[in-house]
Design a protein around this motif. Structure first.
Motif, PDB file in Angstrom:
ATOM      1  N   UNK A 183     124.129  22.765  -5.170  1.00  0.00           N
ATOM      2  CA  UNK A 183     123.780  21.369  -4.946  1.00  0.00           C
ATOM      3  C   UNK A 183     122.401  21.101  -5.553  1.00  0.00           C
ATOM      4  N   UNK A 184     121.496  20.473  -4.802  1.00  0.00           N
ATOM      5  CA  UNK A 184     120.151  20.229  -5.322  1.00  0.00           C
ATOM      6  C   UNK A 184     119.149  20.188  -4.178  1.00  0.00           C
ATOM      7  N   UNK A 185     118.033  20.882  -4.394  1.00  0.00           N
ATOM      8  CA  UNK A 185     116.904  20.839  -3.454  1.00  0.00           C
ATOM      9  C   UNK A 185     115.700  20.316  -4.227  1.00  0.00           C
ATOM     10  N   UNK A 186     114.963  19.391  -3.602  1.00  0.00           N
ATOM     11  CA  UNK A 186     113.817  18.755  -4.239  1.00  0.00           C
ATOM     12  C   UNK A 186     112.592  18.883  -3.341  1.00  0.00           C
ATOM     13  N   UNK A 187     111.435  19.087  -3.953  1.00  0.00           N
ATOM     14  CA  UNK A 187     110.171  19.032  -3.227  1.00  0.00           C
ATOM     15  C   UNK A 187     109.086  18.523  -4.160  1.00  0.00           C
ATOM     16  N   UNK A 188     108.166  17.726  -3.628  1.00  0.00           N
ATOM     17  CA  UNK A 188     107.014  17.334  -4.443  1.00  0.00           C
ATOM     18  C   UNK A 188     105.843  18.291  -4.216  1.00  0.00           C
ATOM     19  N   UNK A 189     106.082  19.322  -3.389  1.00  0.00           N
ATOM     20  CA  UNK A 189     105.028  20.286  -3.082  1.00  0.00           C
ATOM     21  C   UNK A 189     105.225  21.562  -3.892  1.00  0.00           C
ATOM     22  N   UNK A 190     104.147  22.141  -4.390  1.00  0.00           N
ATOM     23  CA  UNK A 190     104.252  23.382  -5.160  1.00  0.00           C
ATOM     24  C   UNK A 190     104.995  24.455  -4.373  1.00  0.00           C
ATOM     25  N   UNK A 191     105.717  25.335  -5.048  1.00  0.00           N
ATOM     26  CA  UNK A 191     106.577  26.318  -4.367  1.00  0.00           C
ATOM     27  C   UNK A 191     105.879  27.186  -3.323  1.00  0.00           C
ATOM     28  N   UNK A 192     104.586  27.475  -3.512  1.00  0.00           N
ATOM     29  CA  UNK A 192     103.894  28.360  -2.576  1.00  0.00           C
ATOM     30  C   UNK A 192     103.203  27.620  -1.431  1.00  0.00           C
ATOM     31  N   UNK A 193     103.463  26.319  -1.291  1.00  0.00           N
ATOM     32  CA  UNK A 193     102.793  25.533  -0.250  1.00  0.00           C
ATOM     33  C   UNK A 193     103.635  25.499   1.028  1.00  0.00           C
ATOM     34  N   UNK A 194     103.017  25.862   2.133  1.00  0.00           N
ATOM     35  CA  UNK A 194     103.698  25.832   3.429  1.00  0.00           C
ATOM     36  C   UNK A 194     103.824  24.401   3.942  1.00  0.00           C
ATOM     37  N   UNK A 195     104.761  24.205   4.862  1.00  0.00           N
ATOM     38  CA  UNK A 195     104.950  22.880   5.453  1.00  0.00           C
ATOM     39  C   UNK A 195     103.732  22.484   6.270  1.00  0.00           C
ATOM     40  N   UNK A 196     103.371  21.222   6.171  1.00  0.00           N
ATOM     41  CA  UNK A 196     102.300  20.663   6.970  1.00  0.00           C
ATOM     42  C   UNK A 196     102.846  19.433   7.685  1.00  0.00           C
ATOM     43  N   UNK A 197     102.267  19.084   8.823  1.00  0.00           N
ATOM     44  CA  UNK A 197     102.842  18.006   9.637  1.00  0.00           C
ATOM     45  C   UNK A 197     102.901  16.679   8.881  1.00  0.00           C
ATOM     46  N   UNK A 198     101.953  16.405   7.990  1.00  0.00           N
ATOM     47  CA  UNK A 198     101.953  15.130   7.282  1.00  0.00           C
ATOM     48  C   UNK A 198     102.904  15.128   6.084  1.00  0.00           C
ATOM     49  N   UNK A 199     103.431  16.284   5.703  1.00  0.00           N
ATOM     50  CA  UNK A 199     104.374  16.341   4.587  1.00  0.00           C
ATOM     51  C   UNK A 199     105.678  15.611   4.906  1.00  0.00           C
ATOM     52  N   UNK A 200     106.100  15.657   6.176  1.00  0.00           N
ATOM     53  CA  UNK A 200     107.422  15.132   6.514  1.00  0.00           C
ATOM     54  C   UNK A 200     107.483  13.607   6.438  1.00  0.00           C
ATOM     55  N   UNK A 201     106.482  12.886   6.969  1.00  0.00           N
ATOM     56  CA  UNK A 201     106.495  11.440   6.722  1.00  0.00           C
ATOM     57  C   UNK A 201     106.401  11.103   5.238  1.00  0.00           C
ATOM     58  N   UNK A 202     105.662  11.907   4.476  1.00  0.00           N
ATOM     59  CA  UNK A 202     105.547  11.681   3.030  1.00  0.00           C
ATOM     60  C   UNK A 202     106.881  11.852   2.328  1.00  0.00           C
ATOM     61  N   UNK A 203     107.587  12.915   2.667  1.00  0.00           N
ATOM     62  CA  UNK A 203     108.839  13.183   1.948  1.00  0.00           C
ATOM     63  C   UNK A 203     109.920  12.164   2.287  1.00  0.00           C
ATOM     64  N   UNK A 204     109.753  11.441   3.411  1.00  0.00           N
ATOM     65  CA  UNK A 204     110.771  10.469   3.807  1.00  0.00           C
ATOM     66  C   UNK A 204     110.942   9.358   2.782  1.00  0.00           C
TER      67      UNK A 204
END
Length: 301
Positions: free
Chosen positions: A196-217
């Protein structure tokens, strides 16, 4: 053009470079040819940065190890920048489009329509699976692309429903590919990345941060012609996606449920505020039938 892409991905990787800062710098120098000639004092002067942040940005841009990682990422993943001709056209028109996107899997899915964002609570009721089967499964069988955030609950269920029925689905992450969140979805991530397809605007080595989730929405809602909420509490992160969808001019749908459970309160509030009540797949299909010419014309530009 390839050099500009590398420069942009490198700039984007620096923690000192926010999206507004990058856009301001691109206004000053659209090619970024002067990027490595700028000194900390130039960042202070042109970008109004404090001295400490200007120094951090300068150090990152002259960090050979960081540049090596950027080149490695471009080699290992599909990396798109907002300058690329194959950048998702639906995302280009939103208010705050991601500047860099990392993709794993089939990148063609981002340009396929019809596509629908499916979101909801991380703690669904026992009725949630039946709601997905009734409303979303017929769309999957009609070759719709289902977009969600690979979170626990509704997100994971929507992706799995597509996988189980040979459908198409896109997961938008709030972390880099090397740090899957939640951990129990590692196997789901691997399946999605394979077929399928997985997308992220965060570099591959970056861990999840609480503010990432509202951003990715904003990416979840931006990739579809509409967003449907299966279940959500009145104060739910899913409603952030709804706000993003409305801001982007997308359709918004809500599936009603029992007033006796908190997981439907958000959907009922949405319906009271004007979201379209979804009782069957047709409630979504009729809007698509009316709008498909507009969206397909937009994609063909």
């Amino acid at each position: 053009m390839k050099d500009r892409k590398k420069r942009l991905v490198h700039l984007h990787r620096s923690k000192a470079a926010t999206r507004p800062l990058i856009r301001k710098l691109l206004t000053i120098d659209p090619t970024l040819q002067s990027l490595y000639d700028l000194r900390p004092k130039d960042f202070i002067h042109y970008l109004s940065l404090p001295s400490s942040r200007a120094t951090e940005l300068f150090k990152d841009l002259h960090n050979r190890r960081m540049m090596d990682i950027v080149l490695q990422d471009i080699e290992q993943y599909h990396v798109l920048t907002i300058f690329d001709s194959n950048y998702p056209p639906l995302l280009k028109e939103i208010k705050d489009p991601p500047i860099v996107l990392y993709l794993l899997g089939n990148p063609q899915l981002v340009c396929q329509m019809p596509s629908l964002s499916v979101v909801g609570t991380r703690n669904p009721t026992v009725e949630a699976k039946r709601k997905l089967d009734k409303v979303i499964l017929p769309l999957i069988l009609k070759d719709w692309v289902i977009i969600s955030g690979m979170a626990r609950g509704i997100d994971g269920m929507a992706h799995q429903l597509a996988l189980d029925n040979d459908g198409k689905t896109i997961a938008v992450l709030g972390s880099g590919f090397e740090h899957i969140y939640p951990r129990e979805h590692k196997r789901l991530f691997e399946k999605l990345a394979q077929n399928q397809l997985v997308i992220s605007e965060y570099p591959p080595d970056l861990r999840a941060n609480h503010y990432h989730f509202p951003e990715r929405n904003r990416i979840i809602s931006g990739l579809g012609f509409g967003t449907v909420v299966i279940e959500a509490k009145e104060k739910s992160g899913s409603l952030i996606t709804v706000d993003q969808a409305l801001d982007q001019g997308r359709e918004v749908y809500a599936v009603p449920g029992s007033p006796l459970v908190s997981q439907t309160g958000g959907c009922h509030k949405m319906i009271q505020e004007g979201a379209k009540l979804v009782q069957s797949t047709y409630d979504i299909l009729e809007d698509w039938i009316e709008q498909q010419e507009k969206w397909c014309t937009f994609l063909s530009k």
